[in-house]
Design a protein around this motif. Structure first.
Motif, PDB file in Angstrom:
ATOM      1  N   ASN A 135      -0.225  -4.075 -11.554  1.00 18.42           N
ATOM      2  CA  ASN A 135      -1.037  -4.194 -12.738  1.00 18.42           C
ATOM      3  C   ASN A 135      -2.297  -3.398 -12.606  1.00 18.42           C
ATOM      4  OD1 ASN A 135      -2.426  -5.007 -14.977  1.00 18.42           O
ATOM      5  ND2 ASN A 135      -2.991  -7.007 -14.024  1.00 18.42           N
ATOM      6  N   PHE A 136      -2.656  -3.102 -11.541  1.00 18.27           N
ATOM      7  CA  PHE A 136      -4.043  -2.662 -11.326  1.00 18.27           C
ATOM      8  C   PHE A 136      -3.739  -0.960 -11.190  1.00 18.27           C
ATOM      9  CE2 PHE A 136      -7.592  -0.790  -8.856  1.00 18.27           C
ATOM     10  CZ  PHE A 136      -8.717  -1.704  -9.441  1.00 18.27           C
ATOM     11  N   PHE A 137      -2.934  -0.549 -10.602  1.00 13.34           N
ATOM     12  CA  PHE A 137      -2.687   1.097 -10.593  1.00 13.34           C
ATOM     13  C   PHE A 137      -1.787   1.735 -11.640  1.00 13.34           C
ATOM     14  CE2 PHE A 137      -4.036  -0.265  -6.363  1.00 13.34           C
ATOM     15  CZ  PHE A 137      -4.998   0.457  -6.094  1.00 13.34           C
ATOM     16  N   ALA A 192      -1.054  -5.094  -7.527  1.00 14.54           N
ATOM     17  CA  ALA A 192      -1.352  -3.777  -7.355  1.00 14.54           C
ATOM     18  C   ALA A 192      -0.552  -3.016  -8.677  1.00 14.54           C
ATOM     19  CB  ALA A 192      -0.538  -3.372  -6.078  1.00 14.54           C
ATOM     20  N   VAL A 210       2.201   1.703  -3.288  1.00 10.23           N
ATOM     21  CA  VAL A 210       1.384   2.192  -4.241  1.00 10.23           C
ATOM     22  C   VAL A 210       1.099   3.840  -3.968  1.00 10.23           C
ATOM     23  CG1 VAL A 210      -1.128   2.436  -4.789  1.00 10.23           C
ATOM     24  CG2 VAL A 210       0.049   0.253  -4.573  1.00 10.23           C
ATOM     25  N   THR A 256       0.803  -1.272   0.023  1.00 13.70           N
ATOM     26  CA  THR A 256      -0.088  -0.134   0.084  1.00 13.70           C
ATOM     27  C   THR A 256       0.829   1.302   0.010  1.00 13.70           C
ATOM     28  OG1 THR A 256      -1.814  -1.194   1.057  1.00 13.70           O
ATOM     29  CG2 THR A 256      -1.881   1.111   1.135  1.00 13.70           C
ATOM     30  N   LEU A 307      -5.695   1.258 -16.623  1.00 13.61           N
ATOM     31  CA  LEU A 307      -5.857   1.447 -15.098  1.00 13.61           C
ATOM     32  C   LEU A 307      -6.825   1.120 -14.501  1.00 13.61           C
ATOM     33  CD1 LEU A 307      -4.169   5.110 -14.840  1.00 13.61           C
ATOM     34  CD2 LEU A 307      -2.784   2.878 -15.023  1.00 13.61           C
ATOM     35  N   TYR A 308      -6.726   0.532 -13.335  1.00 13.75           N
ATOM     36  CA  TYR A 308      -7.856   0.199 -12.496  1.00 13.75           C
ATOM     37  C   TYR A 308      -8.701  -1.122 -12.825  1.00 13.75           C
ATOM     38  CZ  TYR A 308      -6.696   4.943 -10.870  1.00 13.75           C
ATOM     39  OH  TYR A 308      -6.176   6.042 -10.854  1.00 13.75           O
ATOM     40  N   THR A 309      -7.865  -1.878 -13.747  1.00 13.72           N
ATOM     41  CA  THR A 309      -8.366  -2.926 -14.084  1.00 13.72           C
ATOM     42  C   THR A 309      -7.144  -4.410 -13.994  1.00 13.72           C
ATOM     43  OG1 THR A 309      -8.145  -2.805 -16.460  1.00 13.72           O
ATOM     44  CG2 THR A 309     -10.079  -2.107 -15.568  1.00 13.72           C
ATOM     45  N   THR A 328       2.009   6.497  -6.766  1.00  8.85           N
ATOM     46  CA  THR A 328       1.167   7.421  -7.227  1.00  8.85           C
ATOM     47  C   THR A 328       1.534   8.845  -6.916  1.00  8.85           C
ATOM     48  OG1 THR A 328      -0.469   6.008  -6.724  1.00  8.85           O
ATOM     49  CG2 THR A 328      -1.250   8.223  -6.950  1.00  8.85           C
ATOM     50  N   GLU A 341      -1.837   0.318 -18.141  1.00  5.22           N
ATOM     51  CA  GLU A 341      -2.839   0.616 -18.957  1.00  5.22           C
ATOM     52  C   GLU A 341      -3.528  -0.779 -19.654  1.00  5.22           C
ATOM     53  OE1 GLU A 341      -4.031   3.576 -19.427  1.00  5.22           O
ATOM     54  OE2 GLU A 341      -2.478   4.732 -18.801  1.00  5.22           O
TER      55      GLU A 341
END
Length: 900
Positions: A462-464, A460, A415, A412, A469-471, A419, A467
């Motif tokens: 991959n998800f954040f 994480a 991430v 976390t 994003l968020y998948t 970000t 491209e």
């Protein structure tokens, strides 16, 4: 004629002769071995015992289980039978073999049935075979009976063949070390017929037995095992005979087995299989456990299981060796080549797909690397269940929640940092941030936390940051490839870092243990006496291991408590017996041992090259759990160093006593020499004078007779003084001297002593100077006069001819009396030694005379009156010796001429 060299080579094997000599000191064990109950072992044993009894051999029946068989009971009639020991258990009265009665009776041959029997809980040994071992050590021959299924090395085989678990067992070494093995054998059909006829069990029990255990297939298999074991024992006896008598013959090729021991379910099967292989090959074997740093230490249950397996190896007659390393195959092969191992026994490993991809299994690696050593792979069907059990244990690992939470928090934070950085910088790859989180978890929380962090980072990242994003969808193939590479690198890096962390923790723990042992060794080396050694050892062992520690040292052959913590008032009878056993037999006894295991202490002998110096008793904090491997190693190291320190203290005491004996011997020789000289000289003068008077009588002139009589009187007085000195010295040393506490006028005492000395030395001048204000002192006037006379006598004998001076004066609250001569003086180094008994040196001119008792007696008398005496030399004008006595002045001296 010289003997040919070839004949000289045909000598008996020294090791075989030594083994034979060792066996001659013990009793001989004869085992009547059978394939199953009912073959006639006890019957054959009793028949042989009756035959020896008829030949005049002292045969006693210790215990026989007849099982209601009339033929067996008839053979006991007319035999001497030891009474059984009665005991109560669960409200019922039972009977048990009485080993103490057997040892007290000590027959030439003792018959003890049912070797595999388990004794009552309060017995000295938990197993009857241990009773038999003690009887053999006492020099008693023993006959016993045993079924083949009770050998511990065959327990699992018998269970798999017959489906019946064997509850009672004996070590295989019992059969291997027996002097004779008598096979009692009948065919399976005959045995089953005996069972049906009711000659073995009652009808109902016999019916169930024929349906379960007593089947033709089971009995045939058991019979084969009994025959094979008997044949192996006979072969051993033949080889021993050949070696002891230097008979040439075909020698068997030497084999040596190595067993790879792990903590999984197949390990016990591997151990028992290796034991059977070793027995079949008639060879020795060793079990090796390779400890991976940080793994075994972190899993107490696994460590306990490995300890239990190692104890099983020792019970089955194998050796135990512990190694440490991460490459199991290399460590095992390195040890195997060093120890000349010919075959390796290993269990088949069931590993997952990932594990197969990452590394080979241990059997595969051994097969690949061991080109010159055979590998025997043991298979079993219980391993998949064990893997599932290990997986469940992993899920319930007490550190798993913390490790998982750390992984989640670390990812976390990664991430969040990633970000934040994307808002300020344009970074093509943020995987290093997540790799940092993986490394942090590996270093701080270990391997599994790092693996979890790697998986969470994979998801994480991959998800954040990939491209779209968020998948969890990946649009570009190269992104998928990079993500997979990241996952592999993260897992490998985390695994490596976690392993390094575990190894670092292990090294740190061992360094702490080593430092603690070093500190303990320093404290022991600084211990001044035996009590300090015992206290240091007890306090360190208790602080390290917990529980209670007690150290016992032998006193008149019995162990006596010398130090304990917490304090122990005493031992109960069972504990005292266990401590005595450890001291006499030099073997552990008590808790978690095979001797008196029901007592709370485990007693271990403190061994040195000179023998047993004491016994250490330990009660752990948790009696339900055995000592861990690490605690056992620490205890062993503490005991070894303590034994050496105790032995050193005992040797130091022996040296002191030897020195004292040497001093006493010197004193005795000096006394004898002094007595022979100082008694012989006056006696010779007296004897000569008396002989002259007797032979010549009236023919001598009157003045010559007077001179002879005066010589006799003088020498008799000399003898009297010498004997008086000896008596005074003995009274002083024994404490029998009684000193009066009267008022003493020092001036009167000096005058009386001077008058006496002037009679002895009329030609010598004695000057007296007494102060006018000299106070009284408290003491014994007669003893003080004797002291002054001795000092004056000594001064006139060894001083010059110019005379002796006596002075008395007051110094503050003391009365000082001095006797000064004008002789050659005393050497400065001998000013204190002249007061020792029989010391006659100290003169610069080297002259020695007298007995050396005068000044010693003077000091003893002066100190008995509360005063002091010292010597000074030179006294005046670089010559002479002055002896100074100081006494406390009386507070209120009485008036002269009045009473007290």
């Amino acid at each position: 004629m010289a003997q040919p060299a070839r004949d000289l080579d045909k000598r008996p094997d020294p090791d075989a002769l030594l083994a034979l000599a060792g066996r001659d000191k013990r009793g001989k064990l004869r085992v009547f071995l059978g394939a199953a109950p009912g073959v006639g072992k006890t019957y054959a044993m009793l028949q042989g015992a009756r035959r020896l009894k008829a030949e005049g051999v002292d045969v006693v029946i210790g215990l026989i289980e007849t099982h209601g068989r009339a033929e067996t009971a008839a053979l006991i009639e007319g035999q001497e039978v030891l009474p059984l020991r009665q005991f109560d258990h669960g409200g019922r009265t039972f009977q048990e073999f009485d080993i103490d009665a057997a040892l007290a009776r000590k027959p030439q041959l003792l018959v003890v049935d049912e070797l595999a029997h388990t004794n009552a809980p309060d017995s000295r040994h938990p197993k009857r075979w241990q009773d038999v071992e003690e009887l053999l050590d006492a020099g008693i021959d023993v006959w016993t009976a045993l079924n083949i299924q009770h050998l511990e090395g065959l327990a699992d085989v018998v269970a798999s063949i017959t489906g019946v678990a064997v509850r009672e067992s004996v070590p295989d070494t019992i059969l291997q070390t027996a002097s004779d093995v008598v096979l009692v054998d009948i065919t399976p059909d005959e045995l089953i017929q005996r069972l049906k006829d009711g000659k073995i069990y009652l009808p109902e029990t016999a019916r169930r037995a024929t349906q379960n255990f007593f089947t033709p297939g089971n009995l045939t298999a058991l019979r084969e095992m009994a025959l094979r074991r008997t044949a192996d024992r006979v072969d051993d006896q033949m080889v021993d005979y050949l070696r002891q008598n230097a008979i040439e013959g075909p020698w068997r090729t030497s084999e040596r087995l190595l067993v790879c021991l792990g903590g999984d379910a197949v390990a016990e099967t591997v151990v028992r299989t290796a034991s059977r292989l070793a027995i079949g090959l008639n060879t020795s074997w060793v079990a090796v456990h390779v400890q991976r740093p940080g793994v075994d230490d972190a899993d107490p249950a696994r460590a306990a299981r490995i300890d239990e397996l190692l104890r099983l190896v020792e019970r089955l007659g194998g050796e135990v060796e512990r190694l440490s390393g991460t490459d199991f195959a290399s460590e095992i092969l390195k040890y195997a080549r060093r120890e000349n191992i010919t075959q390796i026994v290993v269990g088949r490993s069931h590993v997952g797909v990932v594990a197969k991809f990452m590394r080979r299994s241990l059997p595969d690696e051994l097969l690949r690397l061991s080109s010159d050593i055979g590998v025997y792979v043991v298979t079993t069907d219980s391993e998949p269940v064990e893997r599932k059990r290990n997986f469940r244990k992993l899920l319930h690992w007490r550190g798993a929640p913390v490790a998982a939470l750390a992984a989640v928090v670390s990812v976390t934070l990664a991430v969040g940092v990633g970000t934040a950085l994307t808002h300020w910088l344009s970074l093509p790859n943020l995987s290093m941030i997540f790799l940092t989180a993986v490394l942090f978890c590996a270093i701080r929380f270990g391997l599994w936390s790092a693996v979890a962090a790697a998986v969470f980072s994979f998801l994480a990242y991959n998800f954040f940051f990939i491209e779209p994003l968020y998948t969890f969808t990946i649009a570009e193939p190269h992104e998928l490839f990079a993500l997979i590479i990241f996952l592999v690198v993260a897992i490998f890096t985390g695994s490596l870092a976690g392993r390094v962390r575990d190894q670092a923790e292990t090294v740190w723990k061992r360094a702490q243990t080593t430092q603690a042992l070093l500190d303990f060794s320093r404290k022991l080396s600084g211990a001044a006496n035996l009590d300090d050694v015992l206290w240091v050892a007890t306090s360190y062992a208790q602080k390290t291991l917990g529980g209670s520690i007690v150290l016992l040292l032998p006193q008149d052959g019995e162990p006596v408590i010398r130090c304990s913590w917490p304090p122990v008032d005493g031992l109960d009878p069972g504990e005292a017996s266990a401590a005595r056993w450890a001291l006499e037999k030099q073997q552990p006894a008590g808790w978690k041992t095979t001797t008196l295991p029901s007592v709370r202490f485990q007693f271990r002998p403190l061994m040195t090259p000179r023998g047993v110096v004491g016994v250490c008793g330990i009660t752990p904090a948790d009696l339900a759990e055995p000592l861990s491997v690490e605690d056992d190693r620490i205890l062993a190291a503490v005991m070894e160093q303590t034994a050496v320190a105790i032995d050193r203290s005992i040797l130091a005491g022996d040296v002191i006593r030897a020195a004292a004996l040497e001093d006493n011997e010197k004193l005795r020789m000096t006394l004898l020499a002094s007595l022979s000289h100082d008694l012989r000289t006056p006696l010779a003068s007296i004897t000569g004078a008396v002989t002259t008077l007797r032979q010549l009588g009236d023919k001598l002139p009157a003045d010559e007779r007077v001179d002879l009589l005066a010589s006799i009187e003088e020498e008799a007085g000399r003898l009297t003084r010498f004997v008086a000195n000896l008596l005074d010295m003995s009274r002083i040393e024994s404490g029998a001297l009684k000193v009066r506490n009267d008022w003493v006028d020092v001036a009167d005492v000096i005058r009386a002593a001077v008058e006496r000395i002037r009679k002895s030395f009329p030609a010598r001048a004695t000057t007296v100077s007494v102060a006018a204000d000299l106070p009284f002192i408290r003491g014994d006037a007669n003893l003080l006069e004797q002291v002054l006379f001795n000092l004056l006598d000594n001064a006139h004998k060894y001083g010059s001819d110019t005379g002796v001076a006596v002075h008395a004066r007051r110094e503050d609250d003391k009365v000082v009396i001095s006797v000064t001569d004008d002789g050659v003086g005393v050497k400065p180094a001998d000013l204190e030694r002249i007061f020792e008994k029989f010391y006659r040196g100290g003169r610069p001119d080297g002259r020695k005379a007298g007995t050396g008792l005068g000044l010693s007696i003077a000091r003893g008398l002066v100190e008995a009156m509360g005063g002091t005496i010292v010597a000074q030399s030179p006294a005046a004008r670089r010559r002479g010796t002055r002896l100074l006595m100081r006494f406390a002045a009386a507070e209120q001296p009485p008036a002269r001429g009045s009473g007290e």
